[in-house]
Design a protein around this motif. Structure first.
Motif, short mmCIF file in Angstrom:
data_model
loop_
_atom_site.label_atom_id
_atom_site.label_comp_id
_atom_site.label_asym_id
_atom_site.label_seq_id
_atom_site.Cartn_x
_atom_site.Cartn_y
_atom_site.Cartn_z
N ALA A 136 0.66 -1.35 -0.03
CA ALA A 136 -0.02 0.06 -0.01
C ALA A 136 0.82 1.13 -0.04
CB ALA A 136 -0.84 -0.03 1.37
N PRO A 168 -0.26 4.95 0.98
CA PRO A 168 -1.31 5.86 1.27
C PRO A 168 -0.84 7.08 1.06
CG PRO A 168 -0.06 5.02 3.36
CD PRO A 168 0.37 4.03 2.05
N GLU A 215 -5.34 8.18 5.32
CA GLU A 215 -5.25 7.06 4.50
C GLU A 215 -4.42 6.04 5.38
OE1 GLU A 215 -5.94 8.32 0.05
OE2 GLU A 215 -4.65 6.70 0.67
N ASP A 235 -6.40 4.72 8.35
CA ASP A 235 -7.24 3.67 8.01
C ASP A 235 -6.79 2.32 7.71
OD1 ASP A 235 -9.28 5.60 8.04
OD2 ASP A 235 -9.19 5.92 6.01
N LEU A 236 -5.52 2.41 7.04
CA LEU A 236 -4.75 1.22 6.84
C LEU A 236 -4.42 0.33 7.82
CD1 LEU A 236 -3.64 -0.08 3.84
CD2 LEU A 236 -1.50 1.16 4.57
N ALA A 256 -5.58 -3.18 7.66
CA ALA A 256 -4.53 -4.09 6.64
C ALA A 256 -4.27 -5.24 7.42
CB ALA A 256 -3.59 -3.11 6.52
N THR A 265 1.15 -6.92 5.28
CA THR A 265 1.28 -5.59 4.57
C THR A 265 2.51 -5.03 4.59
OG1 THR A 265 -1.15 -5.45 5.10
CG2 THR A 265 -0.01 -3.55 4.34
N VAL A 321 3.98 -1.21 3.64
CA VAL A 321 3.38 0.05 3.17
C VAL A 321 4.76 1.00 2.59
CG1 VAL A 321 2.56 2.31 4.24
CG2 VAL A 321 1.85 -0.08 5.01
#
Ligand SMILES: Cc1cc2nc3c(=O)[nH]c(=O)nc-3n(C[C@H](O)[C@H](O)[C@H](O)COP(=O)(O)OP(=O)(O)OC[C@H]3O[C@@H](n4cnc5c(N)ncnc54)[C@H](O)[C@@H]3O)c2cc1C
Length: 83
Positions: free
Chosen positions: A20, A22, A27, A30-31, A35, A57, A59
């Motif tokens: 991801a 963001p 964002e 939220d992740l 996630a 995940t 990032v």
């Protein structure tokens, strides 16, 4: 491999469920909530050790970058984590 990440040398490889990028702190928050874990942040991927490797995940904060503030008197600057 759909979600492939490797470090600079290619010796550390990962196939996380999600990679991801963001766009802002909202964002990112939220992740962190939704996630699949473990969630790890990748920088330039120069570390030789498996610090970024995750099945969950990975990032990238590359979009959360830039100067926040600068104080010439103290020669201090605040920059976002992806700068
Ligand atoms: C050719 C080469 C030469 C090197 N020379 C040196 C040297 O001389 N001295 C030295 O000390 N090191 C050296 N290193 C090692 C490298 O500088 C360190 O491993 C450094 O941590 C790599 O930073 P990175 O941004 O690539 O982080 P990554 O390898 O992507 O990540 C390392 C760790 O930092 C975390 N992280 C990365 N970005 C963020 C972020 N924005 N927010 C929160 N956590 C984050 C990751 O989750 C992970 O745990 C060298 C590496 C290479 C490939």
């Amino acid at each position: 491999m759909p979600n492939a990440w490797s470090n600079w040398s290619g010796l550390v490889q990962a196939a996380p469920k999600l990679i991801a990028t963001p766009a802002d702190a909202g964002e990112l928050a939220d992740l962190v909530r939704i996630a699949p874990g473990p969630l790890r942040v990748a920088g330039a991927g120069h570390s030789f050790t498996p610090l970024v490797k995750s099945d969950g995940t990975i990032v990238s904060l590359e979009k959360i970058e830039g100067l926040v503030s600068h104080d010439a008197a103290t020669s201090r600057a605040r920059l976002r984590a992806g700068t």
